[in-house]
Design a protein around this motif. Structure first.
Motif, PDB file in Angstrom:
ATOM      1  N   TYR A   1      -2.421   7.164  -6.507  1.00 38.34           N
ATOM      2  CA  TYR A   1      -2.365   5.769  -6.927  1.00 38.34           C
ATOM      3  C   TYR A   1      -0.992   5.483  -7.517  1.00 38.34           C
ATOM      4  CZ  TYR A   1      -7.436   6.235  -6.621  1.00 38.34           C
ATOM      5  OH  TYR A   1      -8.714   6.483  -6.180  1.00 38.34           O
TER       6      TYR A   1
ATOM      7  N   THR B   1       4.700  -1.020   6.169  1.00 37.96           N
ATOM      8  CA  THR B   1       3.890  -1.548   5.075  1.00 37.96           C
ATOM      9  C   THR B   1       3.432  -2.963   5.389  1.00 37.96           C
ATOM     10  OG1 THR B   1       5.673  -2.642   3.815  1.00 37.96           O
ATOM     11  CG2 THR B   1       5.357  -0.274   3.459  1.00 37.96           C
TER      12      THR B   1
ATOM     13  N   ARG C   1       2.494  -6.453   2.873  1.00 37.34           N
ATOM     14  CA  ARG C   1       2.704  -6.878   1.492  1.00 37.34           C
ATOM     15  C   ARG C   1       1.938  -8.167   1.202  1.00 37.34           C
ATOM     16  NH1 ARG C   1       8.606  -4.590  -0.233  1.00 37.34           N
ATOM     17  NH2 ARG C   1       8.788  -3.052   1.447  1.00 37.34           N
TER      18      ARG C   1
ATOM     19  N   LEU D   1       1.973  -6.900  -4.104  1.00 39.91           N
ATOM     20  CA  LEU D   1       1.476  -5.612  -3.618  1.00 39.91           C
ATOM     21  C   LEU D   1       2.290  -5.143  -2.428  1.00 39.91           C
ATOM     22  CD1 LEU D   1      -0.748  -3.369  -3.508  1.00 39.91           C
ATOM     23  CD2 LEU D   1      -2.046  -4.903  -2.021  1.00 39.91           C
TER      24      LEU D   1
ATOM     25  N   GLN E   1       1.702  -2.322   0.229  1.00 45.15           N
ATOM     26  CA  GLN E   1       0.619  -1.431   0.643  1.00 45.15           C
ATOM     27  C   GLN E   1       1.040  -0.538   1.802  1.00 45.15           C
ATOM     28  OE1 GLN E   1      -2.755  -1.111  -0.775  1.00 45.15           O
ATOM     29  NE2 GLN E   1      -2.217   0.758   0.325  1.00 45.15           N
TER      30      GLN E   1
ATOM     31  N   TRP F   1      -8.996  -3.543   4.080  1.00 42.10           N
ATOM     32  CA  TRP F   1      -8.723  -3.298   2.669  1.00 42.10           C
ATOM     33  C   TRP F   1      -9.524  -4.273   1.813  1.00 42.10           C
ATOM     34  CZ3 TRP F   1      -5.056   0.615   1.948  1.00 42.10           C
ATOM     35  CH2 TRP F   1      -4.258   0.925   3.053  1.00 42.10           C
TER      36      TRP F   1
ATOM     37  N   GLY G   1      -8.340  -2.707  -4.050  1.00 44.13           N
ATOM     38  CA  GLY G   1      -7.207  -2.009  -3.460  1.00 44.13           C
ATOM     39  C   GLY G   1      -7.610  -0.841  -2.589  1.00 44.13           C
TER      40      GLY G   1
ATOM     41  N   THR H   1      -9.445   1.245   0.651  1.00 42.20           N
ATOM     42  CA  THR H   1      -9.717   1.073   2.077  1.00 42.20           C
ATOM     43  C   THR H   1     -11.216   0.983   2.282  1.00 42.20           C
ATOM     44  OG1 THR H   1      -7.750   2.339   2.717  1.00 42.20           O
ATOM     45  CG2 THR H   1      -9.475   2.085   4.370  1.00 42.20           C
TER      46      THR H   1
END
Length: 509
Positions: A108, A287, A289, A300, A302, A333, A338, A340
């Motif tokens: 995390y 990623t 976002r 975020l 991700q 998600w 946050g 999966t």
């Protein structure tokens, strides 16, 4: 008697045609399954061991002009054919390594207070919407079967009437994405020229060109309230560009209201959260976002894909977001935690498009393996695979019925001045009943069909309950890059590689 016989023959013909289509689909899907197993098959990388394995199964150890890599591919193909014939699982040829792989550990990263507040707001927004959706689905489940069949026939007959309404050159370079505004009167097109354009539809007259990207535009998306209750001077549109920026636009200016910077590579698809307060962007920097529209801040970043992220889309409730990558993997998600919620593992080529059904628990993905997969988040698995196109599936869009477009005639006022009340009550009940039935039909048709765009030059319309082809529409291009369905169900738009966009509508509209 003759009419009954004709109907019977017609039904029999439809059944035979449907069975033939299912058999053809099964052959294609069996081949896709074989390729998927072949992809996961472990075979030697050493060329001498490859030759030895070929000799064991009675195959020539080498062919004229064959290189080592070609020889290994041939071994994979032969083994996959053997396994398919035997009905066995993929044969593991490569010896397992004695070294144990390191166990995957969850990790995390600390989030900001702004992200925590956003998660709280998203939960407060999505939970009541999900509750209303589930309550409505419970009511719909009690609908009579005959009524459902009548609605399906009516809707599908309308869908089958779609035809080409016209075509318009939209830009100097290919049209990467098309999206219809919530009021169904404005079309936004994104192009590889870096320009976003607004058009009046169905007239196809230009409104404005929005210039703020210096590289190809990968995606555009409308604010949920744009053109309906959203003011013209506030954020109405979002776009993502090849230079890595995400731009927020109003309807009154040719320059962006705000530019969201953070991605390290090309931005592909973008999406608005149903609340309109957040934007998601998918990028080649591996990623996706999440951005705050009001503050223009990144909330975020991700990770989770091993290759470029191409597609991103929000669920209608607002609780979930889906991402699809060039690694052939999709992920669902939970924005509130946050975590999966589901991994979409089944495609054998890159995922280019993703769309949530209005049902809230189904999602469709289109990929470079020419298929559309339907995933059920309740069962946490793929429930159907459609061999949709003969080249890349570039875009998938469900029909979402907007209640603002439902405008049935209101029941007339009835006065009781000495008139028989029973007779007047019957007159009054009839329009009210018609209104209720029309509302029920409008609600039920949402999500009943969806559209797909393929590089084979076709736009296809599919039923969303038995996943069968309803209509195939021809465009004037070799590649269809994008497709969208108006929220009133009366128009379809496609964007193509040859710089055009096409309008489609039912013939009687």
């Amino acid at each position: 008697m003759s009419e009954l016989t004709l109907d019977t023959l017609t039904d029999a013909g439809d059944y035979v045609g449907a069975e033939r289509a299912r058999l053809e689909n099964k052959i294609i899907l069996d081949e896709l399954e074989r390729k998927k197993k072949a992809r996961a098959m472990a075979v030697p990388t050493d060329d001498n061991r490859v030759k030895a394995r070929l000799r064991e199964i009675g195959e020539p150890i080498t062919l004229f002009g064959e290189r080592a890599a070609d020889r290994r591919d041939r071994l994979i193909y032969v083994l996959s054919q053997i396994n398919a014939a035997r009905g066995e699982e993929a044969m593991q040829v490569e010896e397992e390594s004695e070294e144990s792989e390191a166990e995957e550990e969850e990790f995390y990263s600390p989030g900001s207070l702004e992200l925590l507040e956003a998660r709280r707001r998203i939960a407060e927004f999505s939970l009541p919407r999900a509750q209303r959706r589930v309550e409505q689905q419970r009511l719909d489940s009690k609908m009579e079967l005959g009524r459902i069949v009548d609605i399906r026939k009516k809707v599908f007959n309308e869908v089958k009437k779609f035809s080409n309404l016209g075509s318009q050159i939209g830009d100097e370079r290919p049209i990467s994405q098309v999206r219809i505004a919530p009021n169904t009167k404005i079309l936004a097109t994104g192009s590889w020229s870096g320009t976003v354009k607004l058009w009046n539809i169905p007239e196809c007259t230009p409104i404005r060109s929005l210039r703020g990207h210096n590289d190809k535009v990968g995606g555009v998306a409308w604010h949920p309230q744009a053109t309906i209750s959203q003011g013209a001077d506030v954020v109405n549109l979002v776009s993502g560009g090849g230079e890595g920026n995400v731009n927020l636009w109003s309807l009154n200016s040719e320059t962006p209201l705000s530019t969201l910077k953070g991605h390290q590579d090309r931005v592909c698809r973008v999406a608005f959260h149903p609340s309109g307060d957040y934007v998601a962007s998918a990028s080649f920097d591996t990623t996706w976002r999440l951005w705050d529209v009001n503050t223009s801040k990144e909330l975020l970043l991700q990770e989770g894909h091993s290759k470029e992220v191409y597609a991103v889309e929000f669920q209608n409730d607002g609780a979930l977001v889906g991402s699809g990558g060039l690694d052939a993997i999709g992920r669902i998600w939970d924005l509130r935690t946050g975590r999966t919620a589901m991994v979409l593992d089944g495609h054998i080529q890159a995922i280019f498009s993703m769309a949530f059904s209005p049902t809230g628990y189904q999602v469709a993905t289109g990929a470079g393996d020419d298929t559309i997969r339907i995933w059920d988040m309740r069962a946490i698995k793929s429930i159907y695979t459609i061999p949709a196109h003969v080249s890349n599936v570039a875009d998938v869009r469900f029909f979402h019925a907007n209640d603002l477009h439902f405008k049935p005639a209101s029941p007339p006022d009835v006065k009781m001045n000495g008139v028989d009340e029973d007779a007047e009550s019957e007159k009054r009940d009839s329009p009210e009943k018609e209104h209720a039935m029309a509302e029920e039909e409008w609600r039920y048709r949402s999500g009943l069909f969806f559209a797909s765009a393929g590089y084979d030059g076709f736009v296809k319309l599919w039923s969303a309950d038995d996943w069968q082809l309803l209509k195939r529409l021809t465009t004037d291009a070799g590649k269809v890059m994008s497709v969208d369905i108006a929220s009133d169900g009366n128009m379809l738009v496609s964007g193509t590689y040859n710089r055009n966009f096409q309008l489609f509508a039912p013939e009687d509209i």
